[in-house]
Design a protein around this motif. Structure first.
Motif, PDB file in Angstrom:
ATOM      1  N   ARG A   3     -24.057  92.892 120.041  1.00 20.85           N
ATOM      2  CA  ARG A   3     -22.466  92.937 119.277  1.00 20.85           C
ATOM      3  C   ARG A   3     -22.226  93.405 117.651  1.00 20.85           C
ATOM      4  O   ARG A   3     -23.790  93.330 116.809  1.00 20.85           O
ATOM      5  N   GLU A   7     -16.277  94.012 111.866  1.00 22.02           N
ATOM      6  CA  GLU A   7     -15.613  92.725 111.848  1.00 22.02           C
ATOM      7  C   GLU A   7     -17.525  91.586 111.487  1.00 22.02           C
ATOM      8  O   GLU A   7     -17.466  90.488 111.412  1.00 22.02           O
ATOM      9  N   ASP A   8     -18.560  92.537 112.369  1.00 21.34           N
ATOM     10  CA  ASP A   8     -19.584  91.316 111.995  1.00 21.34           C
ATOM     11  C   ASP A   8     -21.551  92.009 111.157  1.00 21.34           C
ATOM     12  O   ASP A   8     -21.478  91.719 110.386  1.00 21.34           O
ATOM     13  N   ASN A   9     -20.199  93.721 111.155  1.00 20.27           N
ATOM     14  CA  ASN A   9     -21.476  94.229 110.025  1.00 20.27           C
ATOM     15  C   ASN A   9     -20.413  95.152 108.982  1.00 20.27           C
ATOM     16  O   ASN A   9     -20.116  96.156 109.498  1.00 20.27           O
ATOM     17  N   ASN A  21     -16.364 101.931 113.025  1.00 16.37           N
ATOM     18  CA  ASN A  21     -17.046 100.917 114.240  1.00 16.37           C
ATOM     19  C   ASN A  21     -17.548 102.516 114.395  1.00 16.37           C
ATOM     20  O   ASN A  21     -18.376 101.788 114.899  1.00 16.37           O
TER      21      ASN A  21
END
Length: 52
Positions: A3, A7-9, A21
């Motif tokens: 993933r 929003e994650d990294n 992204n």
């Protein structure tokens, strides 16, 4: 399975923020290809996730 996204990294590397992204996806694809693997298509990913 991996993933990724802002929003994650937030970082592209240790010193550089990722502004979108797309740059994170491009980096992930590059790493996957360096490992002699292929990126799943959207249809393949759906099938993989449904089988879990």
């Amino acid at each position: 399975m991996s993933r990724l996204g802002l929003e994650d990294n937030l970082y592209l590397n240790r010193r550089q923020f990722s502004l979108e992204n797309a740059s994170l996806v491009e980096r992930a694809v590059r790493i996957i290809h360096q490992m002699w693997q292929e990126v799943a298509t959207p249809e393949q990913a759906r099938n993989i996730l449904q089988s879990r």
